[in-house]
Design a protein around this motif. Structure first.
Motif, short mmCIF file in Angstrom:
data_model
loop_
_atom_site.label_atom_id
_atom_site.label_comp_id
_atom_site.label_asym_id
_atom_site.label_seq_id
_atom_site.Cartn_x
_atom_site.Cartn_y
_atom_site.Cartn_z
N TYR A 25 -5.45 6.24 -0.43
CA TYR A 25 -4.44 5.18 -0.51
C TYR A 25 -4.71 4.30 -1.72
O TYR A 25 -5.86 4.15 -2.18
CB TYR A 25 -4.46 4.32 0.76
CG TYR A 25 -3.99 5.03 2.00
CD1 TYR A 25 -2.65 5.11 2.33
CD2 TYR A 25 -4.91 5.64 2.86
CE1 TYR A 25 -2.22 5.76 3.48
CE2 TYR A 25 -4.50 6.31 3.99
CZ TYR A 25 -3.15 6.37 4.30
OH TYR A 25 -2.73 7.02 5.42
N THR B 97 -3.71 0.38 -3.01
CA THR B 97 -3.20 -0.93 -2.63
C THR B 97 -3.02 -1.78 -3.88
O THR B 97 -3.96 -1.91 -4.68
CB THR B 97 -4.15 -1.64 -1.66
OG1 THR B 97 -4.33 -0.82 -0.51
CG2 THR B 97 -3.59 -2.99 -1.23
N ARG C 200 0.83 -1.19 0.00
CA ARG C 200 0.00 0.00 0.00
C ARG C 200 0.87 1.25 0.00
O ARG C 200 1.94 1.26 0.60
CB ARG C 200 -0.92 0.02 1.23
CG ARG C 200 -1.97 1.13 1.19
CD ARG C 200 -2.85 1.09 2.42
NE ARG C 200 -2.14 1.48 3.63
CZ ARG C 200 -2.73 1.73 4.80
NH1 ARG C 200 -4.04 1.59 4.91
NH2 ARG C 200 -2.01 2.07 5.85
N THR C 201 0.39 2.27 -0.68
CA THR C 201 1.07 3.56 -0.71
C THR C 201 0.02 4.66 -0.67
O THR C 201 -1.16 4.44 -0.99
CB THR C 201 1.94 3.69 -1.96
OG1 THR C 201 2.70 4.89 -1.88
CG2 THR C 201 1.09 3.74 -3.22
N ARG C 202 0.46 5.83 -0.29
CA ARG C 202 -0.44 6.96 -0.20
C ARG C 202 -0.42 7.76 -1.49
O ARG C 202 0.64 7.97 -2.09
CB ARG C 202 -0.04 7.85 0.96
CG ARG C 202 -0.96 9.06 1.16
CD ARG C 202 -0.46 9.94 2.29
NE ARG C 202 -1.23 11.18 2.37
CZ ARG C 202 -0.93 12.20 3.16
NH1 ARG C 202 0.15 12.14 3.94
NH2 ARG C 202 -1.69 13.29 3.16
#
Length: 542
Positions: A272, A274, A10-12
């Protein structure tokens, strides 16, 4: 234990413009409404679901979104229904276990003490009456759940049952109605797309290039919002994955399938992304190769992991280690605490050069009921707070990239025998060994195949021999030994070899001549018991 079969990172999504956020909200709300309708249709089908009904639902959703969005929505609805069925079965089994415990305790006299395997009777007449009423309530619940299961009826809440109940307790949750509404709507949005191998960058619906450019295929009613050809909307932010970023880039560059999900954390007001994909299962390491450099035994507790390294012979080396965690607070906090403890454990294992970690195969699913332990509320809270299954699954997935094997052993008597046979010998003037440290040694020895109990002969049945050892004081105190060799085994029915001198204090010298005559020996169940019996005099000297 088998390794993981998938990866999720996951990243923002940073630096989104107000226009980007508005488009994401509109896409999530539109697809979320379609997902709610499709889930209701799937629940109405119940056990009558088939491939034809699935295809019909997908055809209805395609004009309102796209064929790929429709496929993702229908697949998610099917997975949610299947998960609800599994939870329903677990609830039925839990009710059956509670009813069985209540019925057993109600059938016993008041005040009767229980045993290790089963609880005793209730303490007072008032408690007996209250539990009898609860038994009727659980029986009614069980009947209703069984009827729903036979009819294929499940109860699913898109957005989560806990958040839905929070609506009636806003003061306790410290939320206002607009704040709750925002979270509720965000949880019910839908923006997830399955990957497709061979397509550009592994996904045609939500596409992320190796350079970090993210774009979305807009549903048909929102196609007028596109800012790129073919009805796509390109976000202004750049996507990077700090964790497993190289692996993700390799898959995207080779056009291998990658699934994406966009979601909003309404509490933090952050978006976010994913990414998830499947990985081939890791080949199982042979047990001999995994234990070639020793093993680390780990005892799981409510607030820490007790670990001790054992050499190839099962001997503890070095000092025990403890990895603490705090399981209070929110779910994310508990998950982070467990992850940090396991990270420290794996780092220590790699520093020691050990290729295997032994853990107990624990599952407290049947032990958390109120009827199982009654008044022991504190004990129920302790076992309920221990994420045994989640911890083992997380340890397996985290250990897979490091090449460390996870061995699950039988948890029977590890704590008791560890404290009985290992706690005192491992305690010295400069080291105080706890019960949990001794249990870690017992777990590691069981994984290696060594006996846990010191000085106790092994119990496996040998050819022509007997399994159970004689009692500790007299051979005739407990009667016959429990397991004997089969009658057809050659050489097992002959007389025992003559050993000079008395066999026990109750048999004087010279009685060995009658060793082959079973009736001549005073044993229970033989014909000699019907005649007169006289105790032999004890010898004065050995």
């Amino acid at each position: 234990m088998s390794g993981p079969t998938g990866v999720a990172v996951r990243t923002r999504l940073k630096c989104l413009t107000p226009g980007d956020e508005e488009v994401l909200r509109m896409v999530g709300a539109h697809l979320g409404a379609l997902a709610s309708k499709d889930l209701a249709a799937r629940c109405r089908d119940g056990l009558e679901h088939s491939a034809d009904t699935w295809a019909a639902r997908k055809r209805e959703l395609t004009p309102l979104s796209s064929s790929r969005w429709a496929g993702s929505i229908t697949k998610t609805s099917h997975d949610q229904w299947a998960l609800a069925r599994r939870c329903q079965l677990a609830h039925v089994q839990n009710l059956e276990a509670g009813i069985g415990t209540l019925a057993h305790r109600l059938s016993l006299p008041l005040g009767q003490k229980g045993s290790k395997g089963a609880p005793g009777g209730y303490r007072s007449r008032q408690e007996w009456h209250a539990k009898a009423r609860r038994l009727r309530v659980l029986e009614d619940r069980l009947a209703a759940e069984r009827a729903d299961r036979e009819a294929g009826l499940v109860h699913v809440v898109r957005g989560g049952k806990r958040l839905a109940r929070t609506r009636h307790h806003l003061d306790a949750a410290q939320l206002t109605e607009p704040d709750w509404r925002e979270r509720w709507e965000a949880e019910r949005w839908f923006a997830a797309a399955d990957g497709e191998s061979g397509k550009r960058y592994g996904n045609e619906t939500i596409r992320v290039s190796p350079e970090g450019e993210a774009s979305i295929k807009l549903p048909a009613p929102l196609a007028h919002l596109a800012n790129a050809p073919h009805g796509r909307y390109v976000l202004a932010c750049r996507v990077t994955f700090p964790h497993r970023g190289t692996e993700w880039a390799d898959r995207v560059g080779a056009n291998r399938a990658v699934a994406y999900r966009i979601h909003l954390d309404a509490g933090r007001d952050r978006w976010y992304l994913t990414a998830s994909w499947q990985i081939p299962p890791t080949p199982t390491i042979p047990m001999g190769a995994a234990l070639a450099d020793g093993v680390i035994g780990v005892d799981m507790n409510a607030d820490h992991l007790a670990a001790w390294r054992l050499d190839v012979h099962g001997n503890p080396t070095g000092s025990p280690r403890r990895f603490f965690y705090d399981l209070s607070g929110t779910r994310d906090h508990r998950d982070a605490q467990v992850r940090h403890a396991l990270t420290r454990l794996l780092h220590w294992a790699r520093a020691c050069g050990v290729k295997a970690i032994a853990v107990e195969d624990l599952d407290f699913g049947a032990e958390k009921t109120r009827e199982k332990h009654g008044r022991r509320k504190r004990f129920r809270q302790v076992i309920s707070s221990m994420p045994t299954r989640r911890l083992c699954a997380r340890l397996t997935s985290m250990a897979d990239p490091t090449g460390i094997a996870i061995i699950a052993v039988d948890p029977a008597y590890t704590s008791r025998w560890g404290a009985q046979y290992w706690q005192k010998p491992l305690t010295g003037s400069n080291r105080r060994t706890t019960r949990h440290d001794a249990a870690a040694v017992a777990i590691g020895r069981r994984a290696q195949g060594h006996p846990i109990r010191l000085g106790v002969p092994p119990r496996p049945l040998r050819h022509g021999g007997r399994a159970a050892p004689p009692p500790h004081d007299r051979s005739d105190r407990a009667g016959h030994r429990t397991v004997q060799a089969r009658p057809e085994v050659p050489g097992c029915e002959g007389t025992r070899p003559r050993i000079p001198g008395p066999r026990t204090r109750s048999v004087p010298p010279g009685r060995g001549a009658n060793a082959g005559d079973q009736c001549a020996q005073h044993r229970s169940g033989h014909t000699a018991e019907q005649g007169s019996w006289q105790q032999d005099s004890l010898p004065l000297s050995p």
